[in-house]
Design a protein around this motif. Structure first.
Motif, PDB file in Angstrom:
ATOM      1  N   GLU A 311       1.140  -1.281  -0.015  1.00 13.60           N
ATOM      2  CA  GLU A 311       0.022  -0.414   0.286  1.00 13.60           C
ATOM      3  C   GLU A 311       0.800   0.760  -0.513  1.00 13.60           C
ATOM      4  N   GLU A 312       2.373   1.476   0.326  1.00 13.06           N
ATOM      5  CA  GLU A 312       2.733   2.337   0.955  1.00 13.06           C
ATOM      6  C   GLU A 312       4.015   2.449  -0.481  1.00 13.06           C
ATOM      7  N   LEU A 313       3.463   1.475  -0.900  1.00 11.07           N
ATOM      8  CA  LEU A 313       4.727   1.703  -2.173  1.00 11.07           C
ATOM      9  C   LEU A 313       4.037   1.878  -3.417  1.00 11.07           C
ATOM     10  N   TYR A 314       2.014   1.096  -3.664  1.00 15.56           N
ATOM     11  CA  TYR A 314       1.036   2.500  -5.340  1.00 15.56           C
ATOM     12  C   TYR A 314       0.968   3.845  -4.054  1.00 15.56           C
ATOM     13  N   ALA A 315       0.897   3.979  -2.887  1.00 18.82           N
ATOM     14  CA  ALA A 315       0.600   5.801  -2.997  1.00 18.82           C
ATOM     15  C   ALA A 315       1.580   6.263  -3.418  1.00 18.82           C
ATOM     16  N   LYS A 316       2.411   6.190  -3.013  1.00 18.44           N
ATOM     17  CA  LYS A 316       3.617   7.071  -4.374  1.00 18.44           C
ATOM     18  C   LYS A 316       4.045   7.173  -6.018  1.00 18.44           C
ATOM     19  N   VAL A 317       2.470   6.241  -6.296  1.00 19.83           N
ATOM     20  CA  VAL A 317       2.825   6.210  -7.092  1.00 19.83           C
ATOM     21  C   VAL A 317       1.687   6.906  -7.924  1.00 19.83           C
ATOM     22  N   LYS A 318       1.511   7.718  -8.884  1.00 16.71           N
ATOM     23  CA  LYS A 318       0.493   8.729  -9.623  1.00 16.71           C
ATOM     24  C   LYS A 318       0.415   8.913 -10.994  1.00 16.71           C
ATOM     25  N   GLU A 319       1.150   8.406 -11.739  1.00 23.36           N
ATOM     26  CA  GLU A 319       1.111   8.095 -12.633  1.00 23.36           C
ATOM     27  C   GLU A 319       0.633   6.476 -12.429  1.00 23.36           C
ATOM     28  N   PRO A 320      -0.816   6.923 -13.591  1.00 23.75           N
ATOM     29  CA  PRO A 320      -1.649   5.223 -13.342  1.00 23.75           C
ATOM     30  C   PRO A 320      -0.903   4.270 -14.476  1.00 23.75           C
ATOM     31  N   GLU A 321      -0.302   4.941 -15.262  1.00 22.08           N
ATOM     32  CA  GLU A 321       0.599   4.045 -16.205  1.00 22.08           C
ATOM     33  C   GLU A 321       1.471   3.075 -15.187  1.00 22.08           C
ATOM     34  N   LYS A 322       2.371   3.665 -15.220  1.00 20.38           N
ATOM     35  CA  LYS A 322       3.668   3.482 -14.415  1.00 20.38           C
ATOM     36  C   LYS A 322       3.041   2.579 -13.187  1.00 20.38           C
ATOM     37  N   LEU A 323       1.987   2.808 -12.920  1.00 20.63           N
ATOM     38  CA  LEU A 323       1.050   1.962 -11.569  1.00 20.63           C
ATOM     39  C   LEU A 323       0.815   0.714 -11.990  1.00 20.63           C
ATOM     40  N   ALA A 324       0.445   0.573 -12.965  1.00 17.36           N
ATOM     41  CA  ALA A 324      -0.529  -0.402 -13.945  1.00 17.36           C
ATOM     42  C   ALA A 324       1.253  -1.876 -13.943  1.00 17.36           C
ATOM     43  N   LYS A 325       1.639  -1.034 -14.257  1.00 18.60           N
ATOM     44  CA  LYS A 325       3.444  -1.745 -14.882  1.00 18.60           C
ATOM     45  C   LYS A 325       3.964  -2.258 -13.135  1.00 18.60           C
ATOM     46  N   LEU A 326       3.933  -1.400 -12.729  1.00 16.77           N
ATOM     47  CA  LEU A 326       4.699  -1.908 -10.865  1.00 16.77           C
ATOM     48  C   LEU A 326       3.871  -2.722 -10.790  1.00 16.77           C
TER      49      LEU A 326
END
Length: 562
Positions: A311-326
């Motif tokens: 949850e902490e990691l995902y909360a730091k990613v603001k760009e949807p495309e990068k979040l999906a790849k991560l």
């Protein structure tokens, strides 16, 4: 791109560490000490036919078209196992195409492998294990036993081919997650990533749950609970006389059948298994009773820690495309995580344990025939020597005597970290050595030798294995006979751990090892138990003794003697 052939350092032997080299090709390889698997002097039989290296690794490189090697071979230097990765041998005109092949197939392996493992490979392995378990040795002639030995060697080879398919597929999934983490976040937070990269369900957890179930049964019966406050020898002697003693004995026997095919050092044949001797099980239960160990406290804390870290990691990613790849890379890595403990349970532990039992039964037949004096002597012979001594007047006894003396002499030598030639490719481009703590281990050693870094006896630099900081009393352990000495809250110091050591993790507050990297067994299991851990210190067992107060910083990879 750096010059992979650039020589960084060489050591071809000296008076203190003599080496016999077969040829210049051997001298040109980087031979590193396999303290991850085989930290002690190796038996002749295991080195001859048991090693994890060799044909199984060659198969792995070929099957995947892996551009990271062509062979993984071993050399016995001073009685210890050293292994070397042979660089790729691909024709120059095919290098690009084979790399493209590797990149095309690896995501498919990683994505589908867990299903293949559960639906195909595990059933195959268990069928083979049942065959080995059910073989009747009594009444068989020596030629009959030798044919059975060949069948078992075939099984071992097949299992290790499966092992290396698993290993590279999982290694790739973990590497891809780390790469994606860095691409999205800019840098890898080792503490956060360590909490994420754990297994949610595997045979390790199952075995701990089974021990906890027995502990709960013991604690529910005042007679049993009182007995388990006594020394293990007294428990074994008096258990059958108690009202619920027979039921507990049955539970222990069932545990041996399911989880007992393991030894304190898995990658060998010479160590007695829990299937043969239940004393380590009783020792573990004594510890569980004394500490009132709660399996669910550890398991739930581990799962909650992983959930919060994600949850902490995902909360730091603001760009949807990068979040999906991560997310895709993370979920695949976590999906593959159970394969570390599970392949060890079925293959490294289960197969080698059964091979030991098979060889030991041949040893018993050889003692009966007057060929050997002790069944355990079989492990001092090599494959061809077992075959010829069983059907001729070959003098096996004199060979056994010489080999035992050589192993005892080797115990007095502290092995070097490496021999041969360290090249840019071997140290910085070949990826598997990260499991042994390279390249950091090499860099630290070279810095010390050049005088760039002062060698300190009070501060040890290692590799962060599991996050957290803890101060406490050290407990130096070398064998399972010493597990009972570990007190609640102590920090375990040892060369290396494997799943047989996990029973002691319910007592300890932290862990320090000589060897290993971030994906080695002590690091992975410490993260599951939420224990601060530093691996790859190289010399912790030389400098830290039981009773010493130490500080373990699993975030920075530092151990201080205080």
């Amino acid at each position: 791109m750096s010059d992979g052939s650039k020589v960084l350092a060489t050591f071809l032997g000296d008076e203190q560490y003599p080496v016999t080299w077969k040829d210049d090709k051997e001298k040109g390889l980087f031979w590193f000490y396999d303290d991850l698997h085989c930290p002690h002097p190796i038996s002749p039989l295991y080195f001859d036919v048991g090693g994890w290296w060799g044909s199984g690794c060659e198969y792995m490189y070929r099957r995947f078209g892996a551009p990271i090697g062509s062979e993984w071979i071993a050399k016995n230097i001073g009685g210890y196992v050293y292994s070397a990765v042979v660089p790729p041998k691909t024709d120059e005109d095919k290098v690009g195409g084979l790399f493209a092949y590797y990149l095309a197939v690896m995501p498919i392996y990683a994505d589908t492998f867990l299903d293949r493992w559960l639906k195909s490979y595990v059933p195959e392995i268990m069928t083979n294990c049942r065959y080995m378990d059910s073989f009747i040795y009594e009444g068989k002639s020596i030629p009959d036993l030798l044919i059975h030995m060949e069948d078992c060697l075939d099984i071992q080879e097949r299992h290790f081919r499966i092992h290396w398919i698993i290993n590279l597929a999982q290694f790739q999934a973990s590497t891809e997650f780390a790469n994606m983490y860095k691409e999205v976040m800019g840098e890898v937070d080792g503490v956060n990533m360590g909490k994420i990269n754990i297994s949610r369900q595997d045979r390790n957890w199952d075995s701990l749950k089974a021990l906890w179930d027995m502990k709960e049964f013991i604690c529910s019966d005042p007679e049993l609970k009182a007995l388990f406050a006594k020394p293990t020898a007294e428990i074994v002697q008096k258990l059958s006389a108690l009202k619920n003693g027979a039921k507990l004995l049955k539970m222990v026997a069932d545990y041996q059948d399911e989880y007992g095919y393991k030894a304190i050092y898995t990658h060998e044949y010479i160590y007695k298994t829990w299937k043969e001797d239940p004393v380590p099980i009783y020792d573990a239960l004594r510890g569980y009773v004394a500490t009132d160990y709660n399996y669910y406290d550890d398991y739930n804390a581990c799962m909650e820690s992983q959930k919060k870290a994600i949850e902490e990691l995902y909360a730091k990613v603001k760009e949807p495309e990068k979040l999906a790849k991560l997310k895709k890379a993370l979920e695949l890595c976590v999906k593959m995580a159970p394969l570390t403990p599970d392949h060890h349970f079925y293959i490294d532990q289960g197969t080698y344990a059964r091979m030991r039992i098979m060889f030991l039964n041949i040893g018993k037949a050889y003692v009966k025939a007057g060929i050997l004096d002790d069944p355990e002597d079989i492990f001092m012979l090599k494959y061809e020597e077992i075959r010829v001594s069983g059907v001729s007047d070959y003098d096996a006894k004199s060979i056994v005597k010489e080999r035992r003396a050589a192993m005892e002499a080797a115990k007095k030598v502290h092995p070097r970290e490496w021999y041969g030639t360290a090249t840019e490719w071997q140290i910085y481009q070949e990826p598997y050595k990260s499991l042994w703590g390279y390249p950091q281990k090499f860099d630290d050693e070279q810095a010390e030798q050049k005088g760039d870094v002062k060698v300190e006896k009070e501060v040890l630099k290692g590799i962060p294995g599991s996050p957290g900081v803890i101060e406490g009393i050290a407990r130096f352990v070398t064998s399972p006979t010493e597990f009972d000495q570990i007190q609640k809250g102590e920090i375990l110091v040892c060369k290396m751990t494997n799943p047989a050591w996990v029973v002691s993790f319910s007592k300890i507050a932290g862990l320090v090892t000589d060897t290993g990297g971030a994906l080695s067994h002590p690091a992975v299991v410490s993260r599951e138990f939420g224990l601060p851990c530093v691996v790859g210190t190289r010399r912790a067992t030389q400098l830290i003794k039981s009773g010493t107060k130490i500080r373990v910083d699993g975030n920075k990879g530092i151990v201080e003697i205080i």
